[in-house]
Scaffold this motif. Structure first.
Motif, PDB file in Angstrom:
ATOM      1  N   LEU A  49      57.113  16.643  -0.916  1.00 48.06           N
ATOM      2  CA  LEU A  49      57.182  16.639   0.647  1.00 48.06           C
ATOM      3  C   LEU A  49      55.640  16.503   1.268  1.00 48.06           C
ATOM      4  O   LEU A  49      55.575  15.755   2.162  1.00 48.06           O
ATOM      5  N   PHE A  50      54.668  17.105   0.471  1.00 51.67           N
ATOM      6  CA  PHE A  50      53.235  17.001   1.278  1.00 51.67           C
ATOM      7  C   PHE A  50      52.674  15.654   0.568  1.00 51.67           C
ATOM      8  O   PHE A  50      51.712  15.344   1.304  1.00 51.67           O
ATOM      9  N   ASN A  51      53.246  14.890  -0.164  1.00 51.22           N
ATOM     10  CA  ASN A  51      52.767  13.673  -0.477  1.00 51.22           C
ATOM     11  C   ASN A  51      53.342  12.724   0.547  1.00 51.22           C
ATOM     12  O   ASN A  51      52.411  11.976   1.193  1.00 51.22           O
ATOM     13  N   TRP A  52      54.537  13.218   0.977  1.00 53.29           N
ATOM     14  CA  TRP A  52      54.981  12.305   2.367  1.00 53.29           C
ATOM     15  C   TRP A  52      54.205  12.916   3.844  1.00 53.29           C
ATOM     16  O   TRP A  52      53.651  11.887   4.316  1.00 53.29           O
ATOM     17  N   LEU A  53      54.017  13.913   4.052  1.00 55.51           N
ATOM     18  CA  LEU A  53      53.517  14.537   5.306  1.00 55.51           C
ATOM     19  C   LEU A  53      51.799  14.246   5.104  1.00 55.51           C
ATOM     20  O   LEU A  53      51.330  14.038   6.442  1.00 55.51           O
ATOM     21  N   GLY A  54      51.211  13.920   3.885  1.00 56.13           N
ATOM     22  CA  GLY A  54      49.868  13.949   3.570  1.00 56.13           C
ATOM     23  C   GLY A  54      49.411  15.194   3.256  1.00 56.13           C
ATOM     24  O   GLY A  54      49.796  16.319   3.806  1.00 56.13           O
ATOM     25  N   GLN A  55      48.231  15.396   2.651  1.00 56.02           N
ATOM     26  CA  GLN A  55      47.555  16.618   1.988  1.00 56.02           C
ATOM     27  C   GLN A  55      46.855  17.496   3.158  1.00 56.02           C
ATOM     28  O   GLN A  55      46.633  18.624   3.057  1.00 56.02           O
ATOM     29  N   ASP A  56      46.274  16.698   4.248  1.00 51.15           N
ATOM     30  CA  ASP A  56      45.532  17.327   5.175  1.00 51.15           C
ATOM     31  C   ASP A  56      46.241  17.496   6.545  1.00 51.15           C
ATOM     32  O   ASP A  56      46.568  16.419   7.132  1.00 51.15           O
ATOM     33  N   LEU A  57      46.990  18.457   6.886  1.00 47.89           N
ATOM     34  CA  LEU A  57      47.449  18.752   8.250  1.00 47.89           C
ATOM     35  C   LEU A  57      46.627  19.265   9.226  1.00 47.89           C
ATOM     36  O   LEU A  57      47.045  19.837  10.077  1.00 47.89           O
ATOM     37  N   THR A  58      45.349  19.172   9.230  1.00 49.06           N
ATOM     38  CA  THR A  58      44.466  19.898   9.944  1.00 49.06           C
ATOM     39  C   THR A  58      44.877  19.479  11.522  1.00 49.06           C
ATOM     40  O   THR A  58      45.246  18.341  12.130  1.00 49.06           O
ATOM     41  N   GLY A  59      45.079  20.518  12.333  1.00 50.46           N
ATOM     42  CA  GLY A  59      45.377  20.440  13.833  1.00 50.46           C
ATOM     43  C   GLY A  59      46.867  20.438  14.180  1.00 50.46           C
ATOM     44  O   GLY A  59      47.028  20.493  15.323  1.00 50.46           O
ATOM     45  N   LEU A  60      47.577  20.231  13.162  1.00 48.85           N
ATOM     46  CA  LEU A  60      49.063  20.106  13.402  1.00 48.85           C
ATOM     47  C   LEU A  60      49.852  21.438  13.818  1.00 48.85           C
ATOM     48  O   LEU A  60      49.296  22.502  13.243  1.00 48.85           O
ATOM     49  N   ARG A  61      50.778  21.603  14.553  1.00 47.68           N
ATOM     50  CA  ARG A  61      51.376  22.670  14.928  1.00 47.68           C
ATOM     51  C   ARG A  61      53.019  22.798  14.388  1.00 47.68           C
ATOM     52  O   ARG A  61      53.616  21.743  14.443  1.00 47.68           O
ATOM     53  N   CYS A  62      53.324  23.726  13.456  1.00 52.43           N
ATOM     54  CA  CYS A  62      54.455  23.725  12.601  1.00 52.43           C
ATOM     55  C   CYS A  62      55.322  25.048  12.927  1.00 52.43           C
ATOM     56  O   CYS A  62      54.862  26.074  13.171  1.00 52.43           O
ATOM     57  N   VAL A  63      56.551  24.759  12.642  1.00 56.87           N
ATOM     58  CA  VAL A  63      57.578  26.034  12.500  1.00 56.87           C
ATOM     59  C   VAL A  63      58.431  25.958  11.465  1.00 56.87           C
ATOM     60  O   VAL A  63      58.805  24.725  11.203  1.00 56.87           O
ATOM     61  N   ASP A  64      58.257  27.168  10.627  1.00 56.17           N
ATOM     62  CA  ASP A  64      59.122  27.097   9.519  1.00 56.17           C
ATOM     63  C   ASP A  64      60.168  28.168   9.961  1.00 56.17           C
ATOM     64  O   ASP A  64      60.342  29.217  10.067  1.00 56.17           O
ATOM     65  N   ALA A  65      61.475  27.399  10.375  1.00 53.51           N
ATOM     66  CA  ALA A  65      62.495  28.132  11.205  1.00 53.51           C
ATOM     67  C   ALA A  65      63.458  29.055  10.478  1.00 53.51           C
ATOM     68  O   ALA A  65      63.977  29.938  11.030  1.00 53.51           O
ATOM     69  N   PHE A  66      63.360  29.051   8.955  1.00 56.52           N
ATOM     70  CA  PHE A  66      64.061  29.764   8.158  1.00 56.52           C
ATOM     71  C   PHE A  66      63.268  30.184   7.067  1.00 56.52           C
ATOM     72  O   PHE A  66      63.520  29.772   6.023  1.00 56.52           O
ATOM     73  N   ALA A  67      62.268  30.958   7.184  1.00 59.17           N
ATOM     74  CA  ALA A  67      60.979  30.848   6.498  1.00 59.17           C
ATOM     75  C   ALA A  67      61.348  31.439   4.860  1.00 59.17           C
ATOM     76  O   ALA A  67      60.788  31.179   4.132  1.00 59.17           O
ATOM     77  N   GLY A  68      62.065  32.627   4.627  1.00 56.56           N
ATOM     78  CA  GLY A  68      62.523  33.169   3.491  1.00 56.56           C
ATOM     79  C   GLY A  68      61.198  33.861   2.843  1.00 56.56           C
ATOM     80  O   GLY A  68      60.570  34.663   3.386  1.00 56.56           O
ATOM     81  N   THR A  69      60.806  32.823   1.734  1.00 57.08           N
ATOM     82  CA  THR A  69      59.627  33.318   1.027  1.00 57.08           C
ATOM     83  C   THR A  69      58.286  32.911   2.071  1.00 57.08           C
ATOM     84  O   THR A  69      57.129  33.300   1.476  1.00 57.08           O
ATOM     85  N   GLY A  70      58.607  31.867   2.832  1.00 52.68           N
ATOM     86  CA  GLY A  70      57.229  31.378   3.705  1.00 52.68           C
ATOM     87  C   GLY A  70      56.863  30.246   2.761  1.00 52.68           C
ATOM     88  O   GLY A  70      55.522  29.729   3.215  1.00 52.68           O
ATOM     89  N   ALA A  71      57.320  29.778   1.887  1.00 51.57           N
ATOM     90  CA  ALA A  71      56.592  28.810   1.081  1.00 51.57           C
ATOM     91  C   ALA A  71      56.298  27.387   1.802  1.00 51.57           C
ATOM     92  O   ALA A  71      55.258  26.784   1.543  1.00 51.57           O
ATOM     93  N   LEU A  72      57.058  27.140   2.458  1.00 54.20           N
ATOM     94  CA  LEU A  72      56.635  25.521   3.222  1.00 54.20           C
ATOM     95  C   LEU A  72      55.854  26.004   4.195  1.00 54.20           C
ATOM     96  O   LEU A  72      54.889  25.305   4.430  1.00 54.20           O
ATOM     97  N   GLY A  73      56.136  27.033   5.059  1.00 54.26           N
ATOM     98  CA  GLY A  73      54.959  27.529   6.212  1.00 54.26           C
ATOM     99  C   GLY A  73      53.572  27.528   5.647  1.00 54.26           C
ATOM    100  O   GLY A  73      52.603  27.105   6.317  1.00 54.26           O
ATOM    101  N   LEU A  74      53.729  28.609   4.432  1.00 54.45           N
ATOM    102  CA  LEU A  74      52.189  28.782   4.003  1.00 54.45           C
ATOM    103  C   LEU A  74      51.505  27.460   3.424  1.00 54.45           C
ATOM    104  O   LEU A  74      50.379  27.195   3.516  1.00 54.45           O
ATOM    105  N   GLU A  75      52.304  26.531   2.809  1.00 52.38           N
ATOM    106  CA  GLU A  75      51.804  25.347   2.201  1.00 52.38           C
ATOM    107  C   GLU A  75      51.010  24.592   3.493  1.00 52.38           C
ATOM    108  O   GLU A  75      49.964  24.037   3.169  1.00 52.38           O
ATOM    109  N   ALA A  76      51.811  24.554   4.679  1.00 48.70           N
ATOM    110  CA  ALA A  76      51.151  23.662   5.737  1.00 48.70           C
ATOM    111  C   ALA A  76      49.837  24.461   6.194  1.00 48.70           C
ATOM    112  O   ALA A  76      49.053  23.834   6.498  1.00 48.70           O
TER     113      ALA A  76
END
Length: 203
Positions: A49-76
């Motif tokens: 996923l982060f190869n697709w999105l790019g490794q640098d997400l500087t400045g982006l606004r994100c929502v992890d809507a079903f966070a659970g462990t928070g793994a996706l949002g914390l990666e961002a």
């Protein structure tokens, strides 16, 4: 004298964890509670996923809507996102996520207890950059929840924004088009299908 056979019982409720795989908090462990339906996104899927999105997400606004462990949002957040909202309905998980935010001094991170779809509906028209959707699958695949989550995410997304979706099946182009979305990338890991979606261009 023959030694008796000893059967070692597995440790009950052994602690489990996943780790952040990139950015400033790389290798930070995230606890995984023994809760029904909690499926943290595997490391190899997050890596894709982060190869697709790019490794640098500087400045982006994100929502992890079903966070659970928070793994996706914390990666961002680990990769420089300016704002990351973690939405989770389970009180114990919210408490864990809040403690993680404090421990990491994650100023860009906000933790909110509530319903993921409702949280996205409240952000309609806000032009988000990335929305992470990993809803509970349920025995029937939760089709109504997936449809509602995708529609709410699309309405909260900017024209160049992206939606990451984990689901128990692959979503078709026709289904996505009805929600104003199109497939950008797609993969499969075990029984989980993962998608990167983007808005359909205006007609």
């Amino acid at each position: 004298m023959k030694k008796p056979n000893i059967t070692r019982r597995p440790t009950v409720n052994a602690p489990q964890e996943v780790r952040i795989i990139g950015g400033q908090w790389k290798r930070t462990p995230l606890p995984v509670a023994a809760l029904p339906g909690l499926r943290p996104t595997p490391a190899r899927v997050r890596e894709t996923l982060f190869n697709w999105l790019g490794q640098d997400l500087t400045g982006l606004r994100c929502v992890d809507a079903f966070a659970g462990t928070g793994a996706l949002g914390l990666e961002a957040a680990s990769r420089g996102a300016a704002e990351v909202l973690l939405v989770e309905n389970d009180g114990a998980l919210v408490k864990t996520l809040t403690a993680l935010k404090t421990r990491l001094k994650a100023d860009a991170l906000r933790v909110e207890r509530g319903d993921g779809v409702a949280a996205l509906q409240q952000r309609r028209g806000q032009g988000l950059d990335v929305v992470f959707l990993d809803p509970p699958f349920g025995d029937d695949g939760n089709p109504a929840l997936f449809n509602a989550a995708l529609l709410a995410a699309r309405q909260a997304l900017g024209d160049l924004g992206l939606i990451y979706l984990e689901a128990p099946r692959a979503w078709t182009g026709d289904e996505l088009a009805q929600l104003g979305l199109q497939l950008h990338r797609q993969g499969k890991a075990g029984v989980v299908h993962f998608h990167l979606l983007q808005p359909l261009p205006p007609q």
